[in-house]
Design a protein around this motif. Structure first.
Motif, PDB file in Angstrom:
ATOM      1  N   GLY A  39       0.838  -1.205   0.000  1.00  0.00           N
ATOM      2  CA  GLY A  39       0.000   0.000   0.000  1.00  0.00           C
ATOM      3  C   GLY A  39       0.863   1.241   0.000  1.00  0.00           C
ATOM      4  O   GLY A  39       1.887   1.301   0.676  1.00  0.00           O
ATOM      5  N   GLN A  40       0.444   2.224  -0.760  1.00  0.00           N
ATOM      6  CA  GLN A  40       1.245   3.436  -0.884  1.00  0.00           C
ATOM      7  C   GLN A  40       1.257   4.203   0.435  1.00  0.00           C
ATOM      8  O   GLN A  40       0.241   4.367   1.098  1.00  0.00           O
ATOM      9  N   TYR A  93       4.023   2.123  -7.229  1.00  0.00           N
ATOM     10  CA  TYR A  93       3.126   3.291  -7.242  1.00  0.00           C
ATOM     11  C   TYR A  93       3.672   4.393  -8.145  1.00  0.00           C
ATOM     12  O   TYR A  93       2.900   5.172  -8.697  1.00  0.00           O
TER      13      TYR A  93
END
Length: 661
Positions: A257-258, A268
């Motif tokens: 997850g960013q 990302y």
């Protein structure tokens, strides 16, 4: 004898293999063969994480090594160019530090005006067209880095390294380098006609350099989030006429997850509109390829894409050449990508558990760096003392270990002396040290192995790979326990009665397996790890660390201790709970390796025997298995406090061992 001639010769079998590979390489890439009058084939080649490995030579072992060396990677490049309609060569950072040649150049040779660093010499011969910075470019300080880069015949770009505080708009940041460059290439299309193509190259460095090299960068530099910087600068590149935009991301692939200021942000980054292809690095892995990135949303490890865009990671130390092939088509006055392939092409393969070189050295690259190679050999062979016992790390992850013990002995000796006249002089001194060479991704030969007798500088570099500096923190007994709980994430859970469970958590790097000397403790593998790799308490009630004692008594959770370590760990590297830069009470100007050398010189003769201060707690009727180097088989009897059995052969040249718990 010149070391060019003295290098381990390529065998006839290797040459035949290399010749076969070379004959295959002369075939045009399908894009070059099929390109029509308004289409062209563009091949972009990447090297990454060279870490000063110009020669196929292991300076720590003082022997040739067929798995590494830019001179080997270079021998692929001409053939790769011959396959292509048009080609372009870039470097993705971490070239300046990583083996004793880097240390020799920085600490012994220096860089006078007009000098050209041997890695830059090699790159100039190869004709690189652009490069970016890795985190290890900063290890020797900014002044040294800029002297080295001045010798390059190609531009360096970095969009997220600033000279001071971050501006409200990234485009107003005062940068050390141009954020991007646009290289105008004359390319040949499928009909043989020449056309102009503008290739935009933008570069990024991990923001964490501000932690890892705070001594060199504090007050002088700052870093911005990679994706944030990209979103600011990519539109400017389009405005400047870039037809194709390539990101040089010295940052790995992480699908968790960013997050802000992410270390491994390449996935990302690929999502930023306008970027056409991403070259990654930093993680010392291969992409596309199996295993490492399976199951991550947005990552296709077979096709080699991140969020649908072509991407590659070309290994490390010259092990692979990263290739992205683009079929581009003229759309009015500009170009667009209509197809692509990706590949990480190796310089060797394994055959019957042996390394076989696929390509020979490229002689002009060896010649470019030969003087510095010879000087490095003399440098590493200089004796500094003696050891009464061998120093090896074959069992460093399963038992108290002599190669880690000597590092802790030196750090404790140094910090006690440094703090003897300070307010901390009466606090007990502990020392945290980890095994750096413990197999894993480095391969079955990637272990410290120093025989009894003379110790040379090459041996000290083998004990401590990185030019970290010594730092000391003051923490409580409770924080000592949590430090060890984090380290115990090295191991998988082993339930009572379990048989031949995989012992080691392969996602946990050995350099984060800190052993703390000065206390005694056991690790209970029947309990799950308390912390995940980011230092989050995923099992807050777990207590793997048992019987933690200081001076024979249970440790007082409130007692204060000085813990000697390095700038990476003390600055937050590894995300150990509560181990942050605000706990630092002493930041040394000396590297850990220099301290080890001084300690050995001061002692003259050292006794590195491990003191057995940690062990595994018994787990009833359970066994676990782990890999080590084949040479470890002859050393089982020397390991104290643990029962180890030979369990046959492992994969990729490793030997397998059984731990009886």
């Amino acid at each position: 004898m010149s070391s060019i001639l003295a290098l381990h010769p390529i065998t006839r079998r290797s040459l035949l293999s290399g010749a076969a590979a070379a004959s295959a390489l002369i075939l045009l890439h399908p894009f070059a063969a099929r390109a029509s009058a308004n289409q062209a084939h563009l091949r972009i080649m990447e090297t990454t994480d060279i870490h000063v490995h110009v020669f196929p030579y292991d300076y720590y072992g003082d022997k040739p090594n067929d798995t590494l060396g830019l001179a080997r990677t270079a021998s692929i490049i001409d053939a790769v160019r011959a396959e292509a309609g048009n080609s372009f060569l870039v470097d993705n950072g971490d070239f300046l530090q990583g083996n004793p040649m880097g240390d020799y150049m920085a600490y012994q040779h220096g860089m006078k005006d007009g000098d050209v660093h041997p890695v830059i010499k090699a790159m100039n011969v190869l004709g690189y067209e652009a490069g970016t910075l890795g985190n290890h470019e900063f290890n020797y300080g900014l002044d040294y880095m800029f002297k080295v880069l001045a010798g390059a015949n190609f531009p360096y770009v970095c969009a997220n390294l600033t000279k001071g505080q971050l501006a409200s708009d990234p485009k107003n940041d005062e940068l050390f380098f141009k954020p991007y460059t646009i290289v105008e290439k004359t390319i040949t299309d499928g009909s043989g006609a020449a056309s102009e193509l503008k290739i935009g190259i933008i570069g990024f460095v991990p923001p964490q350099i501000m932690l890892w090299d705070i001594k060199n960068l504090e007050g002088k530099a700052q870093t911005r989030d990679i994706v944030e910087a990209a979103k600011a600068w990519i539109p400017a590149m389009k405005e400047d006429g870039a037809d194709i935009i390539i990101a040089l991301s010295h940052s790995g692939i992480d699908g968790s997850g960013q997050s802000e200021r992410m270390e491994n942000a390449s996935l990302y980054l690929a999502g930023v509109e306008g970027i056409d292809a991403v070259f990654t690095g930093h993680q010392h892995l291969v992409f596309p390829g199996p295993k490492s990135f399976d199951g991550i949303e947005g990552v296709d490890p077979v096709k080699g894409t991140l969020l649908g865009k072509p991407a590659v990671m070309g290994g490390f130390w010259g092990s692979h050449l990263g290739l992205i092939d683009l079929l581009i088509e003229k759309d009015g006055k500009s170009w667009k990508i209509v197809d692509f392939t990706t590949e990480a092409r190796p310089i060797y393969h394994r055959e019957d558990k042996k390394v076989v070189a696929d390509v020979p050295d490229r002689a002009d690259i060896l010649s470019a760096a030969n003087a510095e190679h010879e000087a490095t050999l003399a440098y590493i062979r200089t004796p500094v003392g003696k050891t009464t016992a061998p120093l090896y790390s074959y069992f460093a992850l399963v038992a108290d270990d002599p190669s880690v013990q000597i590092v802790s002995n030196a750090q404790t000796w140094y910090i006690r002396d440094m703090l003897k006249d300070t307010e901390y002089k009466d606090l007990p001194v502990l020392s945290a040290a980890a095994p750096f060479k413990a197999g894993g991704r480095g391969g079955a030969d990637y272990y410290t192995d120093v025989p009894a007798g003379d110790i040379a500088i090459k041996n000290v570099a083998d004990l401590y790979l990185y030019p970290n500096t010594v730092q000391a923190v003051v923490i409580t007994g409770a924080q000592v326990k949590n430090w060890l709980e984090m380290s115990a994430g090295m191991f998988n859970t082993v339930a009572p009665g379990a048989k031949d469970v995989a012992l080691l958590n392969t996602a946990f790097p050995s350099y984060n397996f800190d052993v703390i000397d000065g206390v005694t403790y056991q690790i209970d593998l029947s309990q799950p790890a308390k912390y995940d790799g980011d230092g989050n308490a995923v099992n807050p009630g777990s207590n793997r660390i048992q019987n933690l004692s200081f001076e024979g008594k249970p440790i007082d959770p409130a007692q204060k201790f000085v813990v000697a370590s390095n700038n990476y760990r003390a600055g937050g590297g590894g995300k150990f709970p509560e181990i942050t830069s605000d706990k630092v009470v002493f930041a040394a100007p000396d590297t850990n390796r220099d301290v080890i050398v001084r300690y050995i010189i001061a002692e003259g003769t050292i006794n590195p025997s491990a003191d057995g201060n940690w062990s595994f707690a018994p787990v009833k009727d359970a066994t676990a298995v782990f890999d080590s180097g084949p040479k470890a088989r002859g050393l089982i009897a020397d390991v104290k406090g643990v029962k180890i059995e030979d369990a046959g052969d492992g994969a990729d040249g490793f030997a397998k061992f059984r731990l009886v718990l």
